[in-house]
Motif scaffolding. Structure first.
Motif, mmCIF file in Angstrom:
data_model
loop_
_atom_site.group_PDB
_atom_site.id
_atom_site.type_symbol
_atom_site.label_atom_id
_atom_site.label_comp_id
_atom_site.label_asym_id
_atom_site.label_seq_id
_atom_site.Cartn_x
_atom_site.Cartn_y
_atom_site.Cartn_z
ATOM 1 N N TYR A 44 0.836 -1.198 0.000
ATOM 2 C CA TYR A 44 0.000 0.000 0.000
ATOM 3 C C TYR A 44 0.871 1.248 0.000
ATOM 4 O O TYR A 44 0.512 2.256 0.588
ATOM 5 C CB TYR A 44 -0.897 -0.056 1.243
ATOM 6 N N THR A 45 2.026 1.174 -0.669
ATOM 7 C CA THR A 45 2.987 2.275 -0.600
ATOM 8 C C THR A 45 3.473 2.756 -1.954
ATOM 9 O O THR A 45 4.068 3.829 -2.046
ATOM 10 C CB THR A 45 4.225 1.857 0.213
ATOM 11 N N LEU A 56 2.229 6.336 6.415
ATOM 12 C CA LEU A 56 1.561 5.467 5.444
ATOM 13 C C LEU A 56 0.586 6.267 4.589
ATOM 14 O O LEU A 56 0.469 6.036 3.378
ATOM 15 C CB LEU A 56 0.825 4.342 6.177
ATOM 16 N N ASP A 57 -0.099 7.228 5.190
ATOM 17 C CA ASP A 57 -1.029 8.053 4.427
ATOM 18 C C ASP A 57 -0.287 8.883 3.386
ATOM 19 O O ASP A 57 -0.775 9.066 2.264
ATOM 20 C CB ASP A 57 -1.813 8.953 5.371
ATOM 21 N N ARG A 89 0.770 6.512 0.428
ATOM 22 C CA ARG A 89 -0.339 5.972 -0.368
ATOM 23 C C ARG A 89 -0.985 7.066 -1.219
ATOM 24 O O ARG A 89 -1.446 6.799 -2.337
ATOM 25 C CB ARG A 89 -1.346 5.249 0.526
ATOM 26 N N LEU A 115 -3.306 5.664 -4.231
ATOM 27 C CA LEU A 115 -4.023 4.478 -3.751
ATOM 28 C C LEU A 115 -5.270 4.879 -2.978
ATOM 29 O O LEU A 115 -5.239 5.759 -2.124
ATOM 30 C CB LEU A 115 -3.099 3.627 -2.875
ATOM 31 N N PHE A 138 -8.567 4.940 -0.500
ATOM 32 C CA PHE A 138 -8.798 4.701 0.917
ATOM 33 C C PHE A 138 -10.292 4.801 1.180
ATOM 34 O O PHE A 138 -10.949 5.773 0.782
ATOM 35 C CB PHE A 138 -8.029 5.732 1.745
ATOM 36 N N THR A 190 -4.229 -1.468 -3.592
ATOM 37 C CA THR A 190 -4.793 -0.732 -2.470
ATOM 38 C C THR A 190 -5.148 -1.614 -1.285
ATOM 39 O O THR A 190 -5.232 -2.810 -1.407
ATOM 40 C CB THR A 190 -6.058 0.033 -2.921
#
Length: 777
Positions: free
Chosen positions: A565-566, A604-605, A608, A613, A615, A775
């Motif tokens: 997810y990166t 992480l946010d 992504r 990606l 959410f 994702t």
């Protein structure tokens, strides 16, 4: 639960047994008990001191579980030599299978779902058994069992208030006995009162220091007085919806409504606190637990029925010696207490007791609440930070104390990072019709998915709105694992199977499979040192993008998938929670020479969003389709088999109205989720996610715009304040903003070889692999 005489009041109590711990409960003579296997294929053991007309256990059968149940009953003073064991449900029981019986005499009963720890390559998780007890006890007024031995057990009758003392460190449990009943709470520094000084809870100080309308379990949990001294902290909260420090109801409120002389909490408090020398007030500022107030967009304050249900509670801890007061709100003229005031119950527990911190999480509105739990990796992450936030029923690190989100971000982009992803929901889909069920439920073509392969896909409602996104693992010909973010997916899959008459089971495995992501350009080197695979499985170095392998780390069974997810080369490692600390230790030891760093949700946010990606709750919800969420690649045109939402998605594809785009934003001012996007005066879209990108050196965003303005290069403005007074210029750009060709995440060479190799063409991707993003919900 038929058969109860209509003239005798009864109530229904629901309990949940989660293996392998026994659920112990009491039955009174005449109680009717129904035990349900919601997911199917879940045998159970029941132990009681009387015959129940069920299938009895054989000698020595399920010895370990039987011993646990006998020990639990022995601790309740039951003579274990007189117990009889009963077997519930067959190993192939259908979802919703049930058994029922009536207690001939008072009994203490223990129920244990059968099954042990599941290895990651198995699909045999022990799942819940639901217990429903219809009893002739009164339908109202019964408080739930205490959390421990109470020091104080105080019933506050409807429309009254009581004062009580609490010592520093002791716990205060405020219980809504019958549901939908507000309870105001006051607390004063007892030592200051003895000196003639009143220092009670101060709403302005608390909001300012905590940065929230109402503190909750976690880092921001304290309530303060005017001196900025903390008086209490919230430990548990099964409701999460309370009043933001409005006044307790007063005589003026009822006079203004035309009810002079009406009982009210303020007068009740004045009477209860008089023995402590506390001065009367015309209106008490209080924490009003369970009172459902809100601020509307026009700045007006409204209220509705409380969210609390029978037995819901808030658990506080006293941070100094206190004089407290609690009320049962007297309001019976509006929705504040659902028009009918009922009792509040207060219990105080000794400081020596230990209670986990948690917020109640419900899978569906009618599900039993489950308090926030710790992942299997928590024993390791908790020594590295105190900055935990509640995320979908788990405590996850927001960031780590020694580095912080920016350093964690750079570790992921330049070296490697490890992150706890255990809250992801895991569902085992098995049975002869498992492929047909998954083909019906998701947008991708499951018939093209090979064993050992993973695919990213969407799950939609009939109207095309999204339930969730996630990944499907194919473990066998009729064996799938659906990994997503939404608990409801399991309910949805089971309902689909029942509706279409499919022989397939959907078993919840979230508590049997916890996982970490190991992401970054050095992730392959790190894991290749420690992941051992059998000859018939791909080695770590052979593992292709969106494939998985079965192996061991430090002798511990794991599944390793090449997913993440990166936007970087990366993997996810799945193991049983009991073995998670050892897996963490092995990965950290192997990663130390490579600069492996723990990474929290803040970093992480950032990665992504850069990688474009999606959410859940930001890029998509049940009002957006996959095209509007920027994951239209997950809805292939060539899938001809019917699936949920297919017709709606066909229409939406042909006549789109909104599109997810990237934005490059001028300046460095904060932009966030929900900010409006304008062309001229008209709002034409909304920001779904935004961040300040360290690697790109600018603020970037994902936004859902009207298709009229979604062309690359279109100039737009982000509205701040009221959307009109202040504007931030932006321009529509392609996304992902970072590594748009996905050359890094698709890398098949070693990091050294990657640096020399040209970027792969976006067209050189299998039809089962994501073309725009991968994702996690």
């Amino acid at each position: 639960m038929d058969g109860m005489p209509a003239s005798i009041p009864h109530r229904l109590t629901t309990l949940v047994a989660r293996g392998p711990e026994p659920l112990v409960f009491d039955l009174a003579a005449g109680d009717r008990c129904r035990i349900v296997d919601p997911e199917g294929r879940q045998p159970g053991l029941l132990f009681a001191s009387q015959a129940l007309g069920l299938t009895e256990l054989g000698e020595g059968e399920e010895a370990e579980l039987a011993a646990a149940a006998r020990a639990a009953l022995g601790a309740r003073g039951v003579d274990v030599l007189k117990l009889t064991g009963f077997r519930l449900f067959a190993a192939d029981a259908e979802p919703g299978a049930e058994t029922a019986f009536e207690a001939a005499a008072d009994a203490v009963v223990a129920l244990v779902p059968a099954g042990g720890a599941m290895t990651p390559d198995e699909q045999t998780p022990p799942t819940e058994l639901k217990v429903e007890i219809a009893t002739r006890a009164p339908a109202t007024g019964l408080a739930p069992a205490p959390l421990a031995e109470p020091k104080l057990d105080l019933r506050i009758k409807a429309a009254t208030a009581e004062a009580y003392r609490v010592k520093a460190g002791d716990y205060i449990q405020i219980i809504d006995v019958d549901g939908k009943q507000c309870s105001d709470f006051l607390a004063f520094d007892a030592a200051a009162l003895e000196r003639g000084k009143e220092f009670g809870l101060d709403p302005t100080v608390t909001r300012t220091l905590m940065g929230t309308a109402n503190p909750g379990p976690g880092l921001h949990s304290k309530y303060f007085d005017a001196r900025m001294n903390p008086l209490v902290e919230i430990v548990r909260d099964t409701v999460g919806r309370h009043d933001a420090f409005l006044l307790a109801c007063s005589s003026k409120y009822y006079e203004d409504m035309g009810y002079p002389g009406h009982d009210n909490c303020t007068d009740n408090f004045n009477r209860a606190l008089a023995p402590y020398g506390i001065e009367k007030r015309a209106g008490w500022p209080a924490i009003n637990f369970f009172y459902n107030t809100f601020v509307s967009p026009d700045d007006s304050i409204g209220m509705d029925e409380p969210w609390s249900r029978p037995g819901d509670y808030v658990l506080l801890r006293a941070l100094t010696d206190l004089v407290c007061a609690s009320s049962s709100c007297a309001d019976d003229i509006d929705v504040a207490n659902a028009w009918e005031p009922t009792d509040i119950h207060v219990r105080v527990y000794d400081a020596s007791e230990t209670f986990s911190r948690g917020i109640a999480h419900r899978m569906t509105p009618d599900a039993e609440p489950r308090l926030t739990r710790e992942s299997g990796f928590h024993p390791r992450t908790s020594v590295l930070t105190r900055k935990f936030v509640e995320y979908r029923g788990f405590w996850l690190a927001d960031c780590y104390s020694d580095e912080g989100p920016i350093a964690e971000y750079w570790a992921c982009r330049e070296r490697a990072a490890i992150m706890d992803l255990s809250p992801l929901r895991k569902f085992e889909v098995i049975g002869p019709d498992a492929e047909e069920l998954m083909q019906l439920a998701v947008t991708r073509n499951m018939k093209k998915l090979a064993v050992g392969q993973v695919v990213y896909t969407a799950m939609c409602y009939d109207h095309g709105g999204m339930i969730d996104d996630g990944t499907v693992f194919r473990l066998g010909q009729q064996n799938f694992r659906w990994i997503c973010g939404e608990d409801y997916c399991g309910v949805h899959l089971r309902e689909l199977a029942a509706k279409h008459g499919l022989k397939a089971w959907v078993k919840t495995a979230t508590d049997q499979l916890h996982n970490v992501g190991v992401q970054g350009p050095r992730s392959r080197e790190i894991l290749a040192e420690i992941v051992v695979t059998p000859a018939h499985q791909p080695s770590l170095n052979e593992l292709k993008w969106f494939r998985f392998t079965v192996g061991r780390i430090a002798g511990i069974p794991v599944i390793v998938s090449r997913t993440g997810y990166t936007g970087e080369l990366g993997y996810e490692v799945f193991c049983h929670p009991d073995q998670a600390p050892a897996v963490w230790d092995a990965i950290m030891a192997a990663g130390k020479p490579h600069g492996l760093t723990p990474l929290g949700l803040k970093a992480l946010d950032m990665v992504r969003i850069e990688a474009g990606l999606a959410f859940s709750g930001y890029e998509f919800c049940d009002q957006t389709d996959p095209f509007e969420a920027g994951i239209g690649f997950a809805v292939p045109k060539e899938k001809t088999d019917p699936y949920v939402g297919a017709e709606a998605l066909k229409r939406r594809r042909e006549t789109p109205s909104r599109k997810l785009v990237g934005l490059d934003i001028s300046g460095a001012e904060h932009v966030g989720h929900g900010d409006c996007v304008h062309v001229g005066r008209a709002q034409i879209g909304v920001i779904t996610s935004a961040t300040r990108s360290p690697i790109l050196g600018k603020t970037i965003a994902l936004a859902r715009l009207d298709v009229t303005y979604a062309e690359l290069g279109t100039a737009v403005e982000i509205g701040k304040l009221d959307g009109q007074q202040k504007r931030i210029p932006a321009v529509v750009v392609a996304f992902p903003h970072y590594d748009p060709t996905k050359s890094r995440v698709r890398a098949e060479a070693t990091p050294a070889e990657e640096a020399k190799a040209p970027a792969a063409s976006p067209d050189a991707v299998s039809s089962m692999e994501p073309r725009g993003a991968e994702t996690r919900a």
